[in-house]
Design a protein around this motif. Structure first.
Motif, PDB file in Angstrom:
ATOM      1  N   VAL A 199       0.827  -1.203   0.000  1.00 37.62           N
ATOM      2  CA  VAL A 199       0.000   0.000   0.000  1.00 37.62           C
ATOM      3  C   VAL A 199       0.861   1.252   0.000  1.00 37.62           C
ATOM      4  N   SER A 200       1.949   1.231   0.747  1.00 38.98           N
ATOM      5  CA  SER A 200       2.799   2.415   0.889  1.00 38.98           C
ATOM      6  C   SER A 200       3.357   2.885  -0.443  1.00 38.98           C
ATOM      7  N   ARG A 201       3.601   1.976  -1.345  1.00 40.32           N
ATOM      8  CA  ARG A 201       4.119   2.340  -2.669  1.00 40.32           C
ATOM      9  C   ARG A 201       3.207   3.366  -3.352  1.00 40.32           C
ATOM     10  N   TYR A 202       1.916   3.259  -3.121  1.00 40.26           N
ATOM     11  CA  TYR A 202       0.944   4.159  -3.746  1.00 40.26           C
ATOM     12  C   TYR A 202       0.528   5.289  -2.810  1.00 40.26           C
ATOM     13  N   ALA A 203       0.330   4.945  -1.540  1.00 42.45           N
ATOM     14  CA  ALA A 203      -0.239   5.908  -0.597  1.00 42.45           C
ATOM     15  C   ALA A 203       0.755   6.955  -0.123  1.00 42.45           C
ATOM     16  N   ASP A 204       1.996   6.564   0.112  1.00 41.00           N
ATOM     17  CA  ASP A 204       2.951   7.505   0.682  1.00 41.00           C
ATOM     18  C   ASP A 204       3.236   8.693  -0.247  1.00 41.00           C
ATOM     19  N   PRO A 205       3.431   8.477  -1.566  1.00 36.27           N
ATOM     20  CA  PRO A 205       3.610   9.643  -2.440  1.00 36.27           C
ATOM     21  C   PRO A 205       2.387  10.558  -2.444  1.00 36.27           C
ATOM     22  N   TYR A 206       1.209   9.972  -2.384  1.00 34.75           N
ATOM     23  CA  TYR A 206      -0.004  10.799  -2.318  1.00 34.75           C
ATOM     24  C   TYR A 206      -0.014  11.643  -1.051  1.00 34.75           C
ATOM     25  N   LEU A 207       0.291  11.030   0.082  1.00 35.12           N
ATOM     26  CA  LEU A 207       0.285  11.765   1.346  1.00 35.12           C
ATOM     27  C   LEU A 207       1.345  12.867   1.346  1.00 35.12           C
ATOM     28  N   ALA A 208       2.487  12.594   0.717  1.00 35.76           N
ATOM     29  CA  ALA A 208       3.536  13.619   0.635  1.00 35.76           C
ATOM     30  C   ALA A 208       3.068  14.786  -0.227  1.00 35.76           C
ATOM     31  N   ARG A 209       2.425  14.476  -1.350  1.00 37.71           N
ATOM     32  CA  ARG A 209       1.903  15.561  -2.201  1.00 37.71           C
ATOM     33  C   ARG A 209       0.847  16.367  -1.465  1.00 37.71           C
ATOM     34  N   ARG A 210      -0.027  15.679  -0.766  1.00 42.22           N
ATOM     35  CA  ARG A 210      -1.091  16.388  -0.049  1.00 42.22           C
ATOM     36  C   ARG A 210      -0.507  17.322   1.005  1.00 42.22           C
ATOM     37  N   SER A 211       0.509  16.849   1.714  1.00 49.63           N
ATOM     38  CA  SER A 211       1.142  17.697   2.725  1.00 49.63           C
ATOM     39  C   SER A 211       1.813  18.917   2.108  1.00 49.63           C
ATOM     40  N   ALA A 212       2.301  18.746   0.866  1.00 50.15           N
ATOM     41  CA  ALA A 212       2.974  19.849   0.176  1.00 50.15           C
ATOM     42  C   ALA A 212       2.014  20.716  -0.635  1.00 50.15           C
ATOM     43  N   GLY A 213       0.722  20.389  -0.572  1.00 51.07           N
ATOM     44  CA  GLY A 213      -0.256  21.161  -1.330  1.00 51.07           C
ATOM     45  C   GLY A 213      -0.185  20.925  -2.826  1.00 51.07           C
ATOM     46  N   GLN A 214       0.308  19.742  -3.233  1.00 53.69           N
ATOM     47  CA  GLN A 214       0.443  19.406  -4.650  1.00 53.69           C
ATOM     48  C   GLN A 214      -0.611  18.381  -5.049  1.00 53.69           C
ATOM     49  N   LYS A 215      -0.879  18.334  -6.359  1.00 56.90           N
ATOM     50  CA  LYS A 215      -1.875  17.397  -6.879  1.00 56.90           C
ATOM     51  C   LYS A 215      -1.305  16.648  -8.079  1.00 56.90           C
ATOM     52  N   HIS A 216      -1.851  15.456  -8.290  1.00 57.82           N
ATOM     53  CA  HIS A 216      -1.483  14.665  -9.460  1.00 57.82           C
ATOM     54  C   HIS A 216      -2.782  14.220 -10.132  1.00 57.82           C
ATOM     55  N   TYR A 235     -12.600   7.717  -4.359  1.00 56.27           N
ATOM     56  CA  TYR A 235     -13.153   6.672  -3.507  1.00 56.27           C
ATOM     57  C   TYR A 235     -13.013   7.060  -2.037  1.00 56.27           C
ATOM     58  N   THR A 236     -13.807   6.420  -1.195  1.00 62.92           N
ATOM     59  CA  THR A 236     -13.885   6.845   0.205  1.00 62.92           C
ATOM     60  C   THR A 236     -12.859   6.162   1.115  1.00 62.92           C
ATOM     61  N   GLN A 237     -12.200   5.137   0.628  1.00 68.73           N
ATOM     62  CA  GLN A 237     -11.199   4.463   1.453  1.00 68.73           C
ATOM     63  C   GLN A 237      -9.942   5.319   1.556  1.00 68.73           C
ATOM     64  N   LYS A 238      -9.563   5.649   2.773  1.00 70.75           N
ATOM     65  CA  LYS A 238      -8.404   6.507   3.009  1.00 70.75           C
ATOM     66  C   LYS A 238      -7.125   5.666   3.130  1.00 70.75           C
ATOM     67  N   PRO A 239      -5.967   6.292   2.916  1.00 73.95           N
ATOM     68  CA  PRO A 239      -4.720   5.535   2.968  1.00 73.95           C
ATOM     69  C   PRO A 239      -4.518   4.760   4.268  1.00 73.95           C
ATOM     70  N   GLY A 240      -4.837   5.387   5.388  1.00 78.40           N
ATOM     71  CA  GLY A 240      -4.670   4.691   6.657  1.00 78.40           C
ATOM     72  C   GLY A 240      -5.566   3.477   6.774  1.00 78.40           C
ATOM     73  N   GLN A 241      -6.774   3.584   6.262  1.00 81.35           N
ATOM     74  CA  GLN A 241      -7.682   2.438   6.275  1.00 81.35           C
ATOM     75  C   GLN A 241      -7.173   1.330   5.360  1.00 81.35           C
ATOM     76  N   LEU A 242      -6.640   1.727   4.221  1.00 75.10           N
ATOM     77  CA  LEU A 242      -6.152   0.740   3.266  1.00 75.10           C
ATOM     78  C   LEU A 242      -4.926   0.007   3.802  1.00 75.10           C
ATOM     79  N   LYS A 243      -4.101   0.690   4.580  1.00 69.61           N
ATOM     80  CA  LYS A 243      -2.903   0.050   5.141  1.00 69.61           C
ATOM     81  C   LYS A 243      -3.244  -0.973   6.219  1.00 69.61           C
ATOM     82  N   ARG A 244      -4.418  -0.877   6.779  1.00 70.17           N
ATOM     83  CA  ARG A 244      -4.808  -1.793   7.852  1.00 70.17           C
ATOM     84  C   ARG A 244      -5.056  -3.182   7.257  1.00 70.17           C
ATOM     85  N   TRP A 245      -4.298  -4.161   7.691  1.00 66.37           N
ATOM     86  CA  TRP A 245      -4.363  -5.495   7.093  1.00 66.37           C
ATOM     87  C   TRP A 245      -5.448  -6.349   7.733  1.00 66.37           C
TER      88      TRP A 245
END
Length: 310
Positions: A26-43, A53-63
């Motif tokens: 999950v981190s491969r996809y979620a961590d860059p998104y979270l970094a962009r969000r913190s920096a005010g950037q979008k992709h 979609y409504t599933q958030k990165p933290g929820q997705l990381k939960r195994w």
């Protein structure tokens, strides 16, 4: 109500390895998104699954190991308070060779169905109905073009993307082609002038009758149906759906009217015969992959449906 599925005791080290591998996946996809969000950037491509979609990165990381799996040790202790998990009773512990009073948890099927019965039933209707219909491969991704049709008239602008053919060129592509989207969650973003050009009139009410397995968005939505069924499903199955959806999103945007070359996504020029052929080739391959995942999800839902009818 006791679970239909037999309980399976997971070895602690194997379960820990699965959890670690899932978090890394999950981190491969979620961590860059979270970094962009913190920096005010979008992709425009790679943020989509986390914003639409409504599933958030933290929820997705939960195994989650899935229905019937039994966790012990620290993993069990961590999940004692998680929603839709339950502790095993002494009889179940004994059947698995565990000492009375041990901390062991598994998916709480009864509580889940009490809370999610309608969601389970609707997901089953969509998945089975979609699989039963013939795939259609003649849309060429024009839903994205219909979303910006006559954008000047409606004062629509994407804040950081340009149209590859300009407004007039984009409008001409829409007018020169048949628009035949079957997916409501794409159709609902059409501009008002594009709505009557579509051969279908998808709605939330007709969704169960129109979804078909060639549709990119229907195949992306396998991820949605999967995460909505957590923790009944394994997180590995959810991520299989996520990664397919990720790749479909990339191709969908390559075939869109936007110029994404500077973002590393070369255009699939669906306004040309060559582009249309390339689009259909991708679409058929994705439909085949999605069919396998759809069958896996439907099989999981079959066991859940037994609980609904009991």
């Amino acid at each position: 109500m006791r679970p239909v599925e037999p309980l399976r005791l997971l070895a602690a080290d194997g379960a820990q390895d699965r959890e670690k591998a899932h978090v890394q996946r999950v981190s491969r996809y979620a961590d860059p998104y979270l970094a962009r969000r913190s920096a005010g950037q979008k992709h425009p491509v790679e943020d989509f699954l986390f914003t639409y979609y409504t599933q958030k990165p933290g929820q997705l990381k939960r195994w989650h190991p899935g229905a019937g799996a039994v966790l012990t040790g620290d993993q069990a202790a961590a999940r004692v308070g998680w929603k839709h998990y339950r502790r095993l009773d002494d009889g179940e512990l004994a059947s698995l060779g565990l000492a009375a009073g041990s901390t062991a948890v598994t998916f709480d099927r009864s509580a889940f169905l009490d809370d999610r019965k309608e969601a389970v039933a609707f997901a089953g209707i969509i998945l089975r109905g979609t699989a039963a219909r013939p795939a259609q491969f003649g849309c060429f991704g024009l839903h994205e073009w219909a979303m910006v049709y006559r954008q000047d008239k409606f004062d629509l602008r994407h804040e950081y993307l340009q149209l590859r053919l300009g407004a007039a060129g984009t409008d001409k592509v829409v007018e020169d082609n048949r628009i035949r989207c079957t997916h409501f969650d794409a159709f609902r973003f059409y501009t008002p002038d594009a709505i009557p050009l579509n051969e279908h009139s998808p709605s939330r009410e007709t969704q169960r009758h129109l979804e078909q397995p060639g549709c990119l968005h229907a195949n992306m939505d396998l991820y949605k149906w999967a995460y909505k069924l957590l923790p009944a499903l394994s997180s590995e199955l959810v991520m299989d759906c996520f990664e397919l959806s990720w790749r479909i999103r990339a191709m969908d945007m390559q075939a869109s009217p936007y110029d994404l070359a500077d973002w590393g996504y070369p255009a699939i020029a669906i306004e040309t015969p060559q582009g249309k052929a390339a689009y259909v080739e991708y679409q058929r391959a994705f439909a085949a992959e999605a069919g396998v995942l759809r069958n896996r999800l439907a099989a999981e839902l079959g066991a859940m449906a037994e609980g609904i009818s009991r």
